[in-house]
Design an enzyme around this catalytic site. Sequence first.
Site, PDB file in Angstrom:
ATOM      1  N   SER A 139       0.766  -1.386  -0.027  1.00 47.30           N
ATOM      2  CA  SER A 139       0.195   0.037  -0.017  1.00 47.30           C
ATOM      3  C   SER A 139       0.741   1.060   0.099  1.00 47.30           C
ATOM      4  O   SER A 139       2.162   1.288   0.439  1.00 47.30           O
ATOM      5  CB  SER A 139      -0.668  -0.094   1.248  1.00 47.30           C
ATOM      6  OG  SER A 139      -1.205   1.295   1.914  1.00 47.30           O
ATOM      7  N   TYR A 152      -0.971  -1.321  10.772  1.00 46.82           N
ATOM      8  CA  TYR A 152      -1.212  -1.552   9.409  1.00 46.82           C
ATOM      9  C   TYR A 152      -0.036  -1.217   8.714  1.00 46.82           C
ATOM     10  O   TYR A 152       0.438  -1.815   7.766  1.00 46.82           O
ATOM     11  CB  TYR A 152      -2.592  -0.787   9.033  1.00 46.82           C
ATOM     12  CG  TYR A 152      -2.920  -0.832   7.591  1.00 46.82           C
ATOM     13  CD1 TYR A 152      -3.945  -1.883   7.138  1.00 46.82           C
ATOM     14  CD2 TYR A 152      -2.309  -0.061   6.759  1.00 46.82           C
ATOM     15  CE1 TYR A 152      -4.017  -2.094   5.912  1.00 46.82           C
ATOM     16  CE2 TYR A 152      -2.723  -0.204   5.400  1.00 46.82           C
ATOM     17  CZ  TYR A 152      -3.372  -1.243   4.790  1.00 46.82           C
ATOM     18  OH  TYR A 152      -3.599  -1.449   3.576  1.00 46.82           O
TER      19      TYR A 152
HETATM   20  N1  LIG Z   1      -8.519  -1.885  -0.583  1.00 43.03           N
HETATM   21  C1  LIG Z   1      -7.358  -1.023  -0.522  1.00 43.03           C
HETATM   22  O1  LIG Z   1      -7.851   0.214  -0.494  1.00 43.03           O
HETATM   23  C2  LIG Z   1      -5.994  -1.527  -0.589  1.00 43.03           C
HETATM   24  C3  LIG Z   1      -5.026  -0.581  -0.847  1.00 43.03           C
HETATM   25  C4  LIG Z   1      -3.544  -0.873  -0.869  1.00 43.03           C
HETATM   26  C5  LIG Z   1      -3.400  -2.140  -0.494  1.00 43.03           C
HETATM   27  N2  LIG Z   1      -4.486  -2.977  -0.114  1.00 43.03           N
HETATM   28  C6  LIG Z   1      -3.970  -4.387   0.089  1.00 43.03           C
HETATM   29  O2  LIG Z   1      -4.418  -5.455  -0.818  1.00 43.03           O
HETATM   30  C7  LIG Z   1      -4.455  -6.502  -0.140  1.00 43.03           C
HETATM   31  C8  LIG Z   1      -5.767  -7.354  -0.309  1.00 43.03           C
HETATM   32  O3  LIG Z   1      -6.815  -6.282   0.225  1.00 43.03           O
HETATM   33  P1  LIG Z   1      -8.022  -6.209  -0.555  1.00 43.03           P
HETATM   34  O4  LIG Z   1      -8.582  -4.778  -0.245  1.00 43.03           O
HETATM   35  O5  LIG Z   1      -8.505  -6.918  -1.722  1.00 43.03           O
HETATM   36  O6  LIG Z   1      -9.301  -6.605   0.612  1.00 43.03           O
HETATM   37  P2  LIG Z   1     -10.127  -7.847   0.830  1.00 43.03           P
HETATM   38  O7  LIG Z   1     -11.335  -7.802  -0.133  1.00 43.03           O
HETATM   39  O8  LIG Z   1     -10.617  -7.923   2.440  1.00 43.03           O
HETATM   40  O9  LIG Z   1      -9.349  -9.175   0.645  1.00 43.03           O
HETATM   41  C9  LIG Z   1      -8.287  -9.606   1.530  1.00 43.03           C
HETATM   42  C10 LIG Z   1      -8.029 -11.145   1.006  1.00 43.03           C
HETATM   43  O10 LIG Z   1      -6.804 -11.574   1.845  1.00 43.03           O
HETATM   44  C11 LIG Z   1      -7.428 -12.849   2.560  1.00 43.03           C
HETATM   45  N3  LIG Z   1      -6.917 -13.005   3.761  1.00 43.03           N
HETATM   46  C12 LIG Z   1      -6.941 -12.322   4.749  1.00 43.03           C
HETATM   47  N4  LIG Z   1      -6.025 -12.849   5.933  1.00 43.03           N
HETATM   48  C13 LIG Z   1      -5.772 -14.200   5.400  1.00 43.03           C
HETATM   49  C14 LIG Z   1      -5.287 -15.239   6.016  1.00 43.03           C
HETATM   50  N5  LIG Z   1      -4.822 -15.228   7.283  1.00 43.03           N
HETATM   51  N6  LIG Z   1      -4.976 -16.491   5.397  1.00 43.03           N
HETATM   52  C15 LIG Z   1      -5.711 -16.582   3.895  1.00 43.03           C
HETATM   53  N7  LIG Z   1      -6.039 -15.374   3.307  1.00 43.03           N
HETATM   54  C16 LIG Z   1      -6.111 -14.385   4.060  1.00 43.03           C
HETATM   55  C17 LIG Z   1      -8.850 -12.886   2.370  1.00 43.03           C
HETATM   56  O11 LIG Z   1      -9.555 -14.088   2.418  1.00 43.03           O
HETATM   57  P3  LIG Z   1     -10.354 -15.018   3.304  1.00 43.03           P
HETATM   58  O12 LIG Z   1     -11.061 -14.173   4.160  1.00 43.03           O
HETATM   59  O13 LIG Z   1     -11.225 -16.014   2.492  1.00 43.03           O
HETATM   60  O14 LIG Z   1      -9.267 -15.568   4.216  1.00 43.03           O
HETATM   61  C18 LIG Z   1      -9.094 -12.048   0.944  1.00 43.03           C
HETATM   62  O15 LIG Z   1      -9.092 -12.928   0.120  1.00 43.03           O
HETATM   63  C19 LIG Z   1      -4.254  -6.271   1.349  1.00 43.03           C
HETATM   64  O16 LIG Z   1      -3.134  -6.632   1.652  1.00 43.03           O
HETATM   65  C20 LIG Z   1      -4.358  -4.826   1.524  1.00 43.03           C
HETATM   66  O17 LIG Z   1      -3.684  -4.381   2.563  1.00 43.03           O
HETATM   67  C21 LIG Z   1      -5.637  -2.708  -0.241  1.00 43.03           C
END
Ligand SMILES: NC(=O)c1ccc[n+]([C@@H]2O[C@H](COP(=O)([O-])OP(=O)(O)OC[C@H]3O[C@@H](n4cnc5c(N)ncnc54)[C@H](OP(=O)(O)O)[C@@H]3O)[C@@H](O)[C@H]2O)c1
Length: 265
Positions: A139, A152
């Site tokens: 991020s 975070y």
């Molecule tokens: N959304 C944003 O604005 C944003 C911006 C910058 C970076 N990011 C980063 O992008 C990544 C994905 O986020 P997202 O926004 O797509 O969020 P999301 O829709 O909540 O997806 C998170 C994913 O990670 C999986 N996950 C979390 N903990 C896990 C664990 N212990 N074991 C296995 N799987 C796990 C979840 O699956 P399950 O719950 O099925 O396990 C889900 O598939 C994150 O690292 C986040 O910090 C997001």
Amino acid sequence: MELRGKTALVTGASSGIGAATARELARAGCRVILLARRQRELDRVAASLGDRTAAVHALDLTDADAVTRVARRISADLGTPDVVVNNAGAGQWKFVEETSPAEAVQMMAAPYFAGFFVTGAFLPGMLARNSGHIVNVSSAASRFVWPGATAYTAARWAVRGFTEALRADLARTGIGVTLFESGVVATEYWASNPGSRERVPGIGRLIPEVTPEEAARAIVRGVERNRKLVVVPLMMRLTYLQHALFPGIVQWLMTRTGYRRPLSA
Ligand SMILES: NC(=O)c1ccc[n+]([C@@H]2O[C@H](COP(=O)([O-])OP(=O)(O)OC[C@H]3O[C@@H](n4cnc5c(N)ncnc54)[C@H](OP(=O)(O)O)[C@@H]3O)[C@@H](O)[C@H]2O)c1
């Protein structure tokens, strides 16, 4: 890397950026291995990929033994994946005093330890073949910081440090390493973490939100072109440029326009 006919593994593939990246990799001609904890959501993504789904494994990626077990199974069934996208991650935006020790540990566990474990499980196979590509999803919080997202932020800095060190380790090999960073992506993350959205600093609100599909396209292009760093959207890239030129000013604005603790009575 030319992706047609390759095998790609995506962690956190049950929703958001991971699910969109799995679809984009499938569109580029990969067979895709999907990992996350929620079986039903993984099955839904797998169904949308049709015969491009290579395997689905539901596991907690912060459990090192479970990662080793599943990685052995994947290597036996399908060989070492050509592409690994370490995307699984979670974490709330909270001040230190709002964060329990368990939450702090959990936030470091996914994304940082999960990405480390998965990379460690497949790197020997990639090294033996002298080819492969690893993407770590992080991020803009790993570049500049804002108030009220302490653990975070620390975890995203860990991902960035891991990625840079890994790239140095893999210099002069055929294995590429891409770091993906973005501003706000419209995913489930925000609904799962109430209160986080309000903490985006004022200056950050000038940067347009991106869709998971836009993030996924940028990730896949980054693999195809072997990019070290992929940042979306364009406004965020301009903010990085300003930060490189005037780090003090950009950091001051992030802090100054950031969330403040409610005044106590
Ligand atoms: N959304 C944003 O604005 C944003 C911006 C910058 C970076 N990011 C980063 O992008 C990544 C994905 O986020 P997202 O926004 O797509 O969020 P999301 O829709 O909540 O997806 C998170 C994913 O990670 C999986 N996950 C979390 N903990 C896990 C664990 N212990 N074991 C296995 N799987 C796990 C979840 O699956 P399950 O719950 O099925 O396990 C889900 O598939 C994150 O690292 C986040 O910090 C997001």
